[in-house]
Design an enzyme around this catalytic site. Structure first.
Site, PDB file in Angstrom:
ATOM      1  N   GLU A  35       0.798  -1.214   0.000  1.00  0.00           N
ATOM      2  CA  GLU A  35       0.000   0.000   0.000  1.00  0.00           C
ATOM      3  C   GLU A  35       0.840   1.279   0.000  1.00  0.00           C
ATOM      4  O   GLU A  35       0.327   2.365   0.236  1.00  0.00           O
ATOM      5  CB  GLU A  35      -0.947  -0.008   1.197  1.00  0.00           C
ATOM      6  CG  GLU A  35      -1.951  -1.149   1.170  1.00  0.00           C
ATOM      7  CD  GLU A  35      -3.045  -0.959   0.122  1.00  0.00           C
ATOM      8  OE1 GLU A  35      -3.681   0.104   0.097  1.00  0.00           O
ATOM      9  OE2 GLU A  35      -3.240  -1.894  -0.692  1.00  0.00           O
TER      10      GLU A  35
ATOM     11  N   HIS B 267      -5.043   1.957   6.669  1.00  0.00           N
ATOM     12  CA  HIS B 267      -3.600   2.174   6.520  1.00  0.00           C
ATOM     13  C   HIS B 267      -3.048   2.656   7.857  1.00  0.00           C
ATOM     14  O   HIS B 267      -3.753   3.293   8.640  1.00  0.00           O
ATOM     15  CB  HIS B 267      -3.296   3.220   5.439  1.00  0.00           C
ATOM     16  CG  HIS B 267      -3.667   2.800   4.066  1.00  0.00           C
ATOM     17  ND1 HIS B 267      -4.342   3.618   3.178  1.00  0.00           N
ATOM     18  CD2 HIS B 267      -3.459   1.640   3.401  1.00  0.00           C
ATOM     19  CE1 HIS B 267      -4.536   2.982   2.039  1.00  0.00           C
ATOM     20  NE2 HIS B 267      -4.006   1.776   2.152  1.00  0.00           N
TER      21      HIS B 267
ATOM     22  N   CYS C 154      -2.893  11.564   3.564  1.00  0.00           N
ATOM     23  CA  CYS C 154      -3.197  10.727   2.400  1.00  0.00           C
ATOM     24  C   CYS C 154      -2.859  11.443   1.091  1.00  0.00           C
ATOM     25  O   CYS C 154      -2.480  10.817   0.107  1.00  0.00           O
ATOM     26  CB  CYS C 154      -4.675  10.349   2.381  1.00  0.00           C
ATOM     27  SG  CYS C 154      -5.143   9.081   3.573  1.00  0.00           S
TER      28      CYS C 154
END
Length: 444
Positions: A174, A248, A368
């Protein structure tokens, strides 16, 4: 030679919408089907970038991806003109269109894992685009991401690029959202902390939501980046955090230099982790700021994105600064905690609140939206493209967005061939502004 951490913010794309595609992302699911405003989203992102520039930080951008991704639809057997492919694919599967039209690439913390030159055996900065195998709509991003990064950071004596990890969800990667780097200063050798949600070949029955990053993927990244011996650490994310919506690690932890800010329930075996980090840091003191669940419940941390903030060193400011979403101020427990944290006068002295609601409603906060790259002055001079912002380029991008972006978008609008044409026209012009060349499939 001066080193700085440069933030490259992802621009919100013209097809930004709330389709609720990200299983395990509470905000994405809860806002599914609402009206999105792509224009407001991209302008909010540019305002955030402008704010960081105003603090004296170096700020860049990464472009959106070409959406809808017609190459994927062609690979699924759809033929004809672009408009015919879109129309027939929508008739066949609106859900497929929602996935190939997603603007999720704007969350560039997932673009790649980056190990800067001071950490690697060959003295080069290493890039590996994330395979994002856990979610179909994101698994199609890696080829475009790789092309963009190779233009920006040309292969050679300073930068080197690796292919995304193979192996599907067993080697799920990720990107930087599950990667932290601790160091005395950006140009000094650091310790890289890889956070994983599960083992590749275990059932992980304790997880309600998927553990997207696997231990084996994290170890593969460290090997291919050639991180110096003893400087790559691997830690498991707490299953309770994943089940609460921390899909995450950057939803429950953030760091800058030698300061590590995280929730009490972010990791398994926190005391052991602290000792391991101290040992690896070879005498460099580490400030651990552990936020107790008694003050900030895990649910509030996820809802407000307290930890999905940017922790930055601002020239001329004492201590570090948190760049926080406005939702942190609107959530009582997190607002009170930040006020207390700043009042103590410890390592974090400032909190700047910014409005990034269009991104937040889809499950992505300030952290993000940015990819961090530690670069020397010579590294920046060797970069390709034109992605570092100045006042003129910021204004050019604002004008560009206002000319091309819609201010209202629903998931059903993704079936409109005119939206596709508008999106491709916008991105074609953007590649000229940023001097990236033909990085999109529709340009090739």
């Amino acid at each position: 030679m001066a080193w700085q951490e440069v933030n490259f913010d992802g621009l919100v794309g013209p097809t930004h919408n709330y389709a609720g595609l990200s299983y395990g992302n509470v905000a994405s699911a809860s806002n599914r089907g609402q009206v999105a405003n792509p224009l407001e989203g991209v302008l909010q992102g540019l305002d955030k970038a402008a704010h960081l520039r105003s603090l004296g930080l170096i700020q860049g951008v990464l472009p959106p991806h070409d959406r809808p991704h017609l190459s994927t639809l062609r690979a699924h057997g759809f033929t004809g003109s672009d408009a015919e492919i879109l129309t027939e694919a929508w008739r066949s599967s609106p859900a497929l269109i929602a996935n190939v039209a997603s603007s999720a690439a704007m969350w560039t913390a997932n673009a790649a894992t980056i190990s800067p030159a001071p950490d690697t055996l060959d003295g080069r900065t290493h890039f590996t685009p994330a395979n994002l195998a856990a979610m179909y709509h994101r698994s199609i991003e890696a080829p475009t991401t790789a092309r963009i990064l190779k233009v920006m950071f040309p292969e050679g004596e300073r930068f080197t690029h690796h292919a995304p990890l193979e192996g599907g969800v067993h080697m799920g990667d990720e990107g930087a959202a599950n990667h932290n780097r601790l160091c005395a200063d950006y140009g000094e050798p650091g310790v890289e902390l890889f956070v994983y949600g599960r083992g590749a070949f275990e059932t992980a029955k304790e997880l309600t939501y998927p553990g997207r990053q696997t231990m084996e993927a994290s170890k593969a990244l460290a090997r291919q980046h050639g991180i110096k011996p003893g400087k790559a650490l691997f830690v498991r994310q707490n299953p309770a955090a994943i089940n609460a919506g921390a899909f995450h690690n950057d939803v429950v932890a953030v760091n800058n230099k030698n300061v590590f800010f995280y929730h009490e329930e972010a990791f398994t075996e926190v005391p052991k982790l602290q000792d391991t980090i101290r040992d690896a840091m070879d005498g460099t003191q580490v400030a651990f700021i552990e936020v107790p669940k008694a003050k900030v419940p895990l649910e509030d941390a996820v809802k407000s994105y307290l930890f999905n903030s940017q922790l930055v060193t601002v020239p001329g400011r004492k201590g570090m600064t948190l760049i926080l979403p406005s939702e942190v101020k609107e959530t009582p427990s997190t607002r009170l905690y930040v006020e207390e944290l700043i009042a103590t006068g410890g390592t974090i002295h400032h909190a700047d609140y910014l409005d990034v609601r269009q991104s937040m409603r889809n499950g992505g906060g300030p952290a993000c939206l940015r990819l961090r790259v530690a670069l020397s002055d010579d590294d920046r001079a060797a970069m390709g493209g034109n992605t570092i912002l100045d006042d003129a380029r910021l204004e050019t991008l604002r004008v560009w967005a206002k000319r091309h972006y819609r201010d209202r978008l629903m998931p059903d609008d993704l079936a409109d061939p005119k939206l596709m044409e508008e999106s491709f026209a916008a991105l074609d012009e953007l590649t000229q502004i940023l001097q990236l060349g033909s990085v999109y499939d529709f340009q090739r």
